[in-house]
Design an enzyme around this catalytic site. Structure first.
Site, mmCIF file in Angstrom:
data_model
loop_
_atom_site.group_PDB
_atom_site.id
_atom_site.type_symbol
_atom_site.label_atom_id
_atom_site.label_comp_id
_atom_site.label_asym_id
_atom_site.label_seq_id
_atom_site.Cartn_x
_atom_site.Cartn_y
_atom_site.Cartn_z
ATOM 1 N N GLY A 1 0.871 -1.171 0.000
ATOM 2 C CA GLY A 1 0.000 0.000 0.000
ATOM 3 C C GLY A 1 0.907 1.219 0.000
ATOM 4 O O GLY A 1 1.172 1.863 -1.012
ATOM 5 N N ARG B 1 -2.231 10.957 10.575
ATOM 6 C CA ARG B 1 -1.077 10.126 10.956
ATOM 7 C C ARG B 1 -0.176 10.755 12.019
ATOM 8 O O ARG B 1 0.231 10.062 12.953
ATOM 9 C CB ARG B 1 -0.258 9.723 9.720
ATOM 10 C CG ARG B 1 -1.071 8.922 8.693
ATOM 11 C CD ARG B 1 -0.209 8.378 7.563
ATOM 12 N NE ARG B 1 0.578 7.251 7.992
ATOM 13 C CZ ARG B 1 1.849 7.292 8.326
ATOM 14 N NH1 ARG B 1 2.526 8.406 8.235
ATOM 15 N NH2 ARG B 1 2.466 6.214 8.733
ATOM 16 N N CYS C 1 -9.883 22.508 16.314
ATOM 17 C CA CYS C 1 -9.910 22.865 17.729
ATOM 18 C C CYS C 1 -9.606 21.634 18.560
ATOM 19 O O CYS C 1 -10.491 20.917 19.029
ATOM 20 C CB CYS C 1 -11.248 23.494 18.086
ATOM 21 S SG CYS C 1 -11.339 25.126 17.364
ATOM 22 N N GLU C 2 -8.329 21.425 18.729
ATOM 23 C CA GLU C 2 -7.788 20.178 19.259
ATOM 24 C C GLU C 2 -6.283 20.362 19.094
ATOM 25 O O GLU C 2 -5.860 21.035 18.156
ATOM 26 C CB GLU C 2 -8.231 19.064 18.299
ATOM 27 C CG GLU C 2 -8.064 17.653 18.721
ATOM 28 C CD GLU C 2 -9.265 17.122 19.505
ATOM 29 O OE1 GLU C 2 -8.983 16.522 20.513
ATOM 30 O OE2 GLU C 2 -10.434 17.324 19.120
ATOM 31 N N TYR D 1 -2.742 6.646 3.407
ATOM 32 C CA TYR D 1 -3.447 6.874 4.667
ATOM 33 C C TYR D 1 -3.592 8.366 4.969
ATOM 34 O O TYR D 1 -3.572 8.783 6.121
ATOM 35 C CB TYR D 1 -2.755 6.114 5.820
ATOM 36 C CG TYR D 1 -2.521 4.662 5.454
ATOM 37 C CD1 TYR D 1 -3.591 3.782 5.351
ATOM 38 C CD2 TYR D 1 -1.243 4.189 5.129
ATOM 39 C CE1 TYR D 1 -3.398 2.468 4.956
ATOM 40 C CE2 TYR D 1 -1.042 2.873 4.738
ATOM 41 C CZ TYR D 1 -2.120 2.019 4.652
ATOM 42 O OH TYR D 1 -1.939 0.720 4.254
#
Ligand SMILES: *Cc1c(COP(=O)(O)O)cnc(C)c1O
Length: 406
Positions: free
Chosen positions: A265, A302, A333-334, A361
Site C-alpha cells: 500500500g 497520521r 480545535c484540538e 493513509y
C-alpha cells in the site's frame, strides 16, 4: 519554488485551491517498477492494498500497470470493480467482519483470505470445498514500527496463530477445503529483510507439512518508506535478492512454481502524495513559533495518531537562506500538530506549506471533524494535472442529516 512534475505548488494552489491533495501518477509507476525489478526471477503478482488511497483513478492506474488489488471491505471491492477489475483479481482480506459480508464477497466472486478458525469452520459448513481459499497466518513475529501498526506478533488480532496449525488442518480435512494460498502480513514499517524471510520460511514449513496444492504464497506488505530525510527504509533490492533466493528454493522443493504475492500500500503511494496547505497565520509566542495552516488532523491524522513524521517544506520558498524553527499546526480545535520543531525557510502568511509522503493513509483516513470539508484531490500524470475528486461543500456535510422540526 517547489514543483510536482511541471507544476509549481503555487500554480496548483491558485488553480485548485487549498487544502489540496496532489498525487504524482508517474511516481507510482516508478515504485511499481522498483518492486518488479527487486523480485524479478519469480512469478510475481502485486496486489495493491487499496485502503492506503482509494480514489478510483488511482485504482485504474494500478490496473493499467498490471497490478491487482487487495481489499479489506466489500465496499472497496465494489470500487475496484468500478475501476475495471475482474473479481478474480481482487483478494479480499477482511478482519472480523460479519458472515453476511463474507457471503457478499463470495457472491461477488472475490478471492478469499480467511483469518480465524471460526470463520474457516463457517466457510467449510457453508461452501464445502467449492471455494478456493487463502489462509492468513500470524507467524508471531514482532516487527514493523510501533505496536499500533504491527500486525504479525503474538498479541495482534490479525491472522490465525501459526501455533494452531493442527487445528487449521483438522478443519481443512473435515470439509476438504481447497487451500490455494498462505498469507502473512507483518504490519507497516518493517525494515529488516530477515524478518520477512523468516516469516516466509514459516509459511514454507506449513506448506510442506499440510498444504500440497498451493497456487501462491502471499508475503503481505509493510515496506517502510522514507518519511524522515535520514530514515532507514526497506532496501527493496536487498530484500528482493534474499526473498527470491529462498522462494525459488522453496518452489524447487515443493515441486511447483507457485506465485509470489505482495500487497504493497504505502510503498506504492506514500511518496507520490503531497498535501498542499496555505499558511493562515504565523505566530511568534515566547519560546515557540507556530505556523497555522488551513488543514489539520481532519485531513491527515497520521502525525497525531501514530506520531508519524512527515517532512514539511515551505513550497513558496523552499531554498530560502533565512530560516526559523516552527511548529506546523492545523486549524482544528484540538491539539493538532502536523510537525514539531521544524527549521524551514521563513514563512509568511499565504505561503504554500507542503506536507510530504501524504499519499498513503492521508485522504483515505480524512474526516469531516469540525464540519470542515475534505480537500479536493488532483492527479498529475504524464504532465497533465486533473481533478479526481471535487472539494466538498456544505451539501456534503448535510447530505445524510435529517433535520427535525424541533
Ligand atoms: C493495510 C494492508 C496492507 C498494506 O500495508 P502497507 O503498510 O500500506 O504496505 C497489506 N495487506 C493487508 C492485508 C493490509 O491490511
Amino acid at each position: 519554488m517547489f514543483s510536482i512534475q511541471n507544476y509549481t505548488v503555487e500554480s496548483l494552489a491558485s488553480q485548485f485551491g487549498t487544502p489540496l491533495y496532489v498525487y504524482d501518477g508517474n511516481k507510482i509507476e516508478e515504485q511499481i517498477g522498483k518492486m518488479r525489478t527487486a523480485f524479478a526471477g519469480t512469478n510475481l503478482k502485486l496486489k495493491y492494498a487499496c485502503k492506503a488511497l482509494t480514489n478510483i483513478n488511482i485504482m485504474k492506474l494500478m490496473r493499467k500497470n498490471g497490478v491487482d488489488i487487495d481489499v479489506v471491505s466489500t465496499q472497496e471491492a465494489h470500487l475496484a470493480i468500478l475501476a475495471g477489475y475482474q473479481p478474480h483479481q481482487i483478494q479480499y482480506t477482511p478482519s472480523g467482519v460479519a458472515f453476511a459480508e463474507i457471503q457478499e464477497a463470495v457472491a461477488l466472486g472475490l478471492r478469499m483470505n480467511l483469518d480465524s478458525l471460526p470463520l474457516l469452520e463457517k466457510v467449510g459448513q457453508t461452501y464445502g470445498n467449492s471455494l478456493p481459499v487463502c489462509l492468513r497466518i500470524n507467524p508471531h513475529i514482532m516487527e514493523g514500527g510501533t505496536l499500533k501498526i504491527s500486525t504479525g506478533h503474538k498479541d495482534s488480532k490479525f491472522g490465525i496463530s501459526i501455533e494452531q496449525a493442527p487445528e487449521i488442518y483438522e478443519i481443512v480435512q473435515k470439509y476438504d477445503l481447497k487451500v490455494v494460498g498462505l498469507h502473512q502480513h507483518t504490519g507497516s514499517d518493517f525494515k529488516n529483510a530477515n524478518v520477512i524471510i523468516s516469516a516466509a520460511e514459516k509459511l514454507f514449513d506449513l506448506a510442506f507439512k499440510y498444504f500440497p496444492n498451493l497456487e501462491f504464497i502471499d508475503l503481505g506488505s509493510g515496506f517502510k518508506v522514507a518519511y524522515h530525510e535520514d530514515d532507514h527504509i526497506t532496501d527493496m533490492d536487498k530484500l528482493g535478492k534474499g526473498v527470491v533466493k529462498v522462494f525459488n528454493e522453496f518452489c524447487a522443493q515443493y515441486g511447483k512454481e507457485v506465485e509470489l504475492w505482495f500487497e504493497p500500500g504505502k510503498f506504492l503511494v506514500s511518496e507520490c502524495g503531497y498535501l498542499l496547505t496555505s499558511a493562515n497565520v504565523v505566530k511568534h509566542n515566547p519560546g515557540r513559533n507556530f505556523v497555522g495552516v488551513d488543514s489539520g488532523l481532519n485531513h491527515l491524522i497520521r502525525p497525531m495518531m501514530y506520531d508519524s513524521y512527515h517532512e514539511i517544506i515551505n513550497g513558496s520558498n523552499p531554498d530560502g537562506e533565512e530560516k526559523e524553527k516552527y511548529d506546523i499546526v492545523g486549524y482544528i480545535c484540538e491539539t493538532d500538530t502536523l510537525g514539531k520543531d521544524r527549521t524551514i525557510p521563513t514563512v509568511k502568511e499565504g505561503d504554500i506549506i507542503v506536507i510530504k509522503n501524504a499519499g498513503a493513509y492521508g485522504f483515505s483516513m480524512a474526516s469531516n471533524y469540525n464540519s470542515r470539508f475534505r480537500p479536493a484531490e488532483v492527479l498529475i500524470y504524464n504532465g497533465a494535472a486533473q481533478v479526481i475528486r471535487k472539494r466538498e461543500t456544505m451539501e456534503d456535510i448535510l447530505k445524510n442529516q435529517i433535520v427535525l422540526d424541533i
